[in-house]
Motif scaffolding. Structure first.
Motif, PDB file in Angstrom:
ATOM      1  N   SER A   1       0.707  -1.226  -0.003  1.00 13.58           N
ATOM      2  CA  SER A   1       0.050  -0.066   0.049  1.00 13.58           C
ATOM      3  C   SER A   1       0.742   1.281  -0.208  1.00 13.58           C
ATOM      4  CB  SER A   1      -0.844  -0.016   0.969  1.00 13.58           C
ATOM      5  OG  SER A   1      -0.269  -0.049   2.445  1.00 13.58           O
ATOM      6  N   GLU A   2       1.781   1.321   0.678  1.00 17.58           N
ATOM      7  CA  GLU A   2       2.666   2.493   0.832  1.00 17.58           C
ATOM      8  C   GLU A   2       3.460   2.585  -0.652  1.00 17.58           C
ATOM      9  OE1 GLU A   2       5.477   2.273   4.025  1.00 17.58           O
ATOM     10  OE2 GLU A   2       3.947   2.288   5.633  1.00 17.58           O
ATOM     11  N   LEU A   3       3.909   1.485  -1.086  1.00 17.56           N
ATOM     12  CA  LEU A   3       4.553   1.791  -2.421  1.00 17.56           C
ATOM     13  C   LEU A   3       3.659   2.319  -3.512  1.00 17.56           C
ATOM     14  CD1 LEU A   3       7.013   1.307  -4.202  1.00 17.56           C
ATOM     15  CD2 LEU A   3       6.271  -1.250  -4.513  1.00 17.56           C
ATOM     16  N   LEU A   4       2.448   1.710  -3.406  1.00 18.06           N
ATOM     17  CA  LEU A   4       1.578   2.035  -4.455  1.00 18.06           C
ATOM     18  C   LEU A   4       1.168   3.682  -4.226  1.00 18.06           C
ATOM     19  CD1 LEU A   4      -0.889  -1.087  -4.602  1.00 18.06           C
ATOM     20  CD2 LEU A   4       1.059  -0.437  -6.215  1.00 18.06           C
ATOM     21  N   ARG A   5       0.919   4.036  -2.982  1.00 16.82           N
ATOM     22  CA  ARG A   5       0.575   5.398  -2.742  1.00 16.82           C
ATOM     23  C   ARG A   5       1.727   6.192  -3.077  1.00 16.82           C
ATOM     24  NH1 ARG A   5      -1.067   4.354   2.046  1.00 16.82           N
ATOM     25  NH2 ARG A   5       1.148   4.909   3.153  1.00 16.82           N
ATOM     26  N   ASP A   6       2.945   5.988  -2.797  1.00 16.10           N
ATOM     27  CA  ASP A   6       3.949   6.926  -3.182  1.00 16.10           C
ATOM     28  C   ASP A   6       4.721   6.515  -4.865  1.00 16.10           C
ATOM     29  OD1 ASP A   6       3.828   7.537  -0.573  1.00 16.10           O
ATOM     30  OD2 ASP A   6       5.558   6.377   0.086  1.00 16.10           O
ATOM     31  N   THR A   7       3.852   5.861  -5.269  1.00 15.66           N
ATOM     32  CA  THR A   7       4.635   5.917  -6.861  1.00 15.66           C
ATOM     33  C   THR A   7       3.876   6.787  -7.985  1.00 15.66           C
ATOM     34  OG1 THR A   7       5.071   3.556  -6.399  1.00 15.66           O
ATOM     35  CG2 THR A   7       4.783   4.235  -8.554  1.00 15.66           C
ATOM     36  N   ASN A   8       4.334   7.542  -8.505  1.00 15.50           N
ATOM     37  CA  ASN A   8       3.669   8.255  -9.528  1.00 15.50           C
ATOM     38  C   ASN A   8       3.544   7.822 -10.798  1.00 15.50           C
ATOM     39  OD1 ASN A   8       3.433  10.429  -7.542  1.00 15.50           O
ATOM     40  ND2 ASN A   8       5.513  11.094  -7.976  1.00 15.50           N
ATOM     41  N   VAL A   9       2.587   7.731 -11.766  1.00 15.73           N
ATOM     42  CA  VAL A   9       2.731   7.203 -13.071  1.00 15.73           C
ATOM     43  C   VAL A   9       2.917   8.332 -13.944  1.00 15.73           C
ATOM     44  CG1 VAL A   9       1.044   5.973 -14.647  1.00 15.73           C
ATOM     45  CG2 VAL A   9       0.857   5.606 -12.249  1.00 15.73           C
ATOM     46  N   TYR A  10       3.771   8.206 -15.089  1.00 15.95           N
ATOM     47  CA  TYR A  10       4.070   9.146 -15.898  1.00 15.95           C
ATOM     48  C   TYR A  10       4.209   8.343 -17.266  1.00 15.95           C
ATOM     49  CZ  TYR A  10       8.737   8.047 -14.934  1.00 15.95           C
ATOM     50  OH  TYR A  10       9.952   6.909 -14.674  1.00 15.95           O
ATOM     51  N   PRO A  11       3.918   9.128 -18.421  1.00 16.23           N
ATOM     52  CA  PRO A  11       3.964   8.386 -19.587  1.00 16.23           C
ATOM     53  C   PRO A  11       5.627   8.538 -20.167  1.00 16.23           C
ATOM     54  CG  PRO A  11       3.191  10.781 -19.975  1.00 16.23           C
ATOM     55  CD  PRO A  11       3.292  10.258 -18.699  1.00 16.23           C
ATOM     56  N   LEU A  12       5.954   7.486 -20.758  1.00 17.29           N
ATOM     57  CA  LEU A  12       7.307   7.421 -21.465  1.00 17.29           C
ATOM     58  C   LEU A  12       7.275   8.386 -22.987  1.00 17.29           C
ATOM     59  CD1 LEU A  12       8.675   3.920 -20.841  1.00 17.29           C
ATOM     60  CD2 LEU A  12       9.330   5.923 -19.626  1.00 17.29           C
ATOM     61  N   PRO A  13       8.454   8.698 -23.268  1.00 18.44           N
ATOM     62  CA  PRO A  13       8.621   9.458 -24.806  1.00 18.44           C
ATOM     63  C   PRO A  13       7.755   8.882 -25.681  1.00 18.44           C
ATOM     64  CG  PRO A  13      10.514   9.510 -23.616  1.00 18.44           C
ATOM     65  CD  PRO A  13       9.796   8.853 -22.751  1.00 18.44           C
ATOM     66  N   ALA A  14       7.735   7.451 -25.782  1.00 17.67           N
ATOM     67  CA  ALA A  14       7.089   6.815 -26.977  1.00 17.67           C
ATOM     68  C   ALA A  14       5.738   6.412 -26.553  1.00 17.67           C
ATOM     69  CB  ALA A  14       7.884   5.298 -27.141  1.00 17.67           C
ATOM     70  N   PHE A  15       5.247   6.959 -25.534  1.00 22.59           N
ATOM     71  CA  PHE A  15       3.812   6.603 -25.289  1.00 22.59           C
ATOM     72  C   PHE A  15       2.961   7.559 -26.417  1.00 22.59           C
ATOM     73  CE2 PHE A  15      -0.188   7.298 -23.254  1.00 22.59           C
ATOM     74  CZ  PHE A  15      -0.812   5.756 -22.700  1.00 22.59           C
ATOM     75  N   PRO A  16       1.771   6.823 -26.941  1.00 22.33           N
ATOM     76  CA  PRO A  16       0.863   7.476 -28.015  1.00 22.33           C
ATOM     77  C   PRO A  16      -0.088   8.386 -27.353  1.00 22.33           C
ATOM     78  CG  PRO A  16       0.428   4.972 -27.921  1.00 22.33           C
ATOM     79  CD  PRO A  16       1.480   5.451 -26.961  1.00 22.33           C
ATOM     80  N   THR A  17       0.375   9.563 -26.909  1.00 27.05           N
ATOM     81  CA  THR A  17      -0.616  10.338 -26.067  1.00 27.05           C
ATOM     82  C   THR A  17      -2.008  10.731 -26.921  1.00 27.05           C
ATOM     83  OG1 THR A  17       0.668  12.317 -26.841  1.00 27.05           O
ATOM     84  CG2 THR A  17       1.109  11.199 -24.704  1.00 27.05           C
ATOM     85  N   SER A  18      -1.715  10.826 -28.042  1.00 31.03           N
ATOM     86  CA  SER A  18      -3.125  11.287 -28.931  1.00 31.03           C
ATOM     87  C   SER A  18      -4.097  10.206 -29.138  1.00 31.03           C
ATOM     88  CB  SER A  18      -2.539  11.897 -30.406  1.00 31.03           C
ATOM     89  OG  SER A  18      -1.575  12.927 -30.266  1.00 31.03           O
ATOM     90  N   GLN A  19      -3.546   9.039 -29.211  1.00 26.04           N
ATOM     91  CA  GLN A  19      -4.215   7.903 -29.551  1.00 26.04           C
ATOM     92  C   GLN A  19      -4.897   7.308 -28.066  1.00 26.04           C
ATOM     93  OE1 GLN A  19      -1.345   8.154 -30.917  1.00 26.04           O
ATOM     94  NE2 GLN A  19      -1.543   8.117 -32.978  1.00 26.04           N
ATOM     95  N   GLN A  20      -4.383   7.495 -27.301  1.00 20.87           N
ATOM     96  CA  GLN A  20      -4.402   6.705 -25.831  1.00 20.87           C
ATOM     97  C   GLN A  20      -4.742   8.173 -24.859  1.00 20.87           C
ATOM     98  OE1 GLN A  20      -5.199   3.732 -25.669  1.00 20.87           O
ATOM     99  NE2 GLN A  20      -4.424   2.892 -27.334  1.00 20.87           N
ATOM    100  N   GLU A  21      -5.346   8.901 -25.297  1.00 21.83           N
ATOM    101  CA  GLU A  21      -5.511  10.181 -24.379  1.00 21.83           C
ATOM    102  C   GLU A  21      -6.356   9.746 -23.104  1.00 21.83           C
ATOM    103  OE1 GLU A  21      -7.442  14.733 -24.242  1.00 21.83           O
ATOM    104  OE2 GLU A  21      -7.321  13.507 -25.928  1.00 21.83           O
TER     105      GLU A  21
END
Length: 225
Positions: free
Chosen positions: A89-109
């Motif tokens: 629980s502590e690990l999941l609470r402190d983990t931040n999710v961020y996209p990598l440069p190769a993530f298709p932000t437009s298609q997977q908005e």
């Protein structure tokens, strides 16, 4: 060949991708949780299919057993998933999710918005609050039950210390048996018991003496008494 500035930047990025440090990402933990979630997802789909089949069958006995087994598997998987989430629980609470440069932000908005969400959905937040409230209520009930159980054990021990158990009669009954009145009552009681036994013997065997077990076995084996 002439490249514009954006083309040159893209070519440079393609040739030399940025170095990303994955050492701080709890990959093994997240992968275990993902596997548990995938198992729950598959079991739920199977359970839904089984329920749909159950509603269409005229003979529902065998399919009911299938649904029951799948439900038991689902409960086991939920327990395993809950243990994984609780231990991390502590690990999941402190983990931040961020996209990598190769993530298709437009298609997977939509997916990106879901992953970066900081608060649960309103309906999720509602059942979380309900579960926490119910947990607190049950916790109080459990504490009350524990206190009551401790009081019962203490009271039983106190009552036990006040008595000495050596038979089926109290001290007062034993003392009365030593008196003439007690002896007379005991004699009458034994006579009544003998009369009841005699009456039962007459009813069950017409007054005849019961056969010895050896004679019964001899008759069963040879047909002779």
């Amino acid at each position: 060949m002439t490249l514009t500035l954006p083309d040159a930047a893209a070519a440079l990025t393609t040739r030399n991708p940025p170095n990303v440090d994955f050492s701080q990402i709890p990959i093994s933990t997240l992968e275990n949780i993902r596997n548990r979630l995938n198992q729950v997802h598959l079991t739920l789909r199977k359970l839904l299919d089984s329920v749909n089949i159950y509603n269409k069958l005229p003979n529902k006995g065998r399919q009911y057993m299938v649904i029951q087994n799948q439900l038991q598997v689902l409960i086991t998987q939920f327990h395993s998933l809950a243990a994984q989430l609780d231990s991390n629980s502590e690990l999941l609470r402190d983990t931040n999710v961020y996209p990598l440069p190769a993530f298709p932000t437009s298609q997977q908005e939509g997916l990106l918005t879901t992953l970066l969400r900081k608060k649960p959905l309103p309906e999720v937040d509602e059942w979380i609050e309900s579960a926490l409230t119910e947990k607190e209520d049950k916790s109080n009930d459990v504490q009350t039950d524990d206190l009551f159980a401790q009081w019962c054990m203490m009271k039983i021990q106190e009552l036990k210390d006040e008595f000495q158990f050596y038979g089926f009669h109290t001290v007062q009954e034993l003392e009365r048996m030593e008196t003439p009145e007690g002896k007379e009552e005991l004699r009458k009681k034994k006579e009544e018991e003998l009369q009841e036994q005699e009456l039962e013997r007459k009813i069950s065997s017409n007054g005849k003496q019961a056969m010895h077990p050896n004679k019964v076995l001899k008759f069963m084996c040879s047909g002779q008494l």
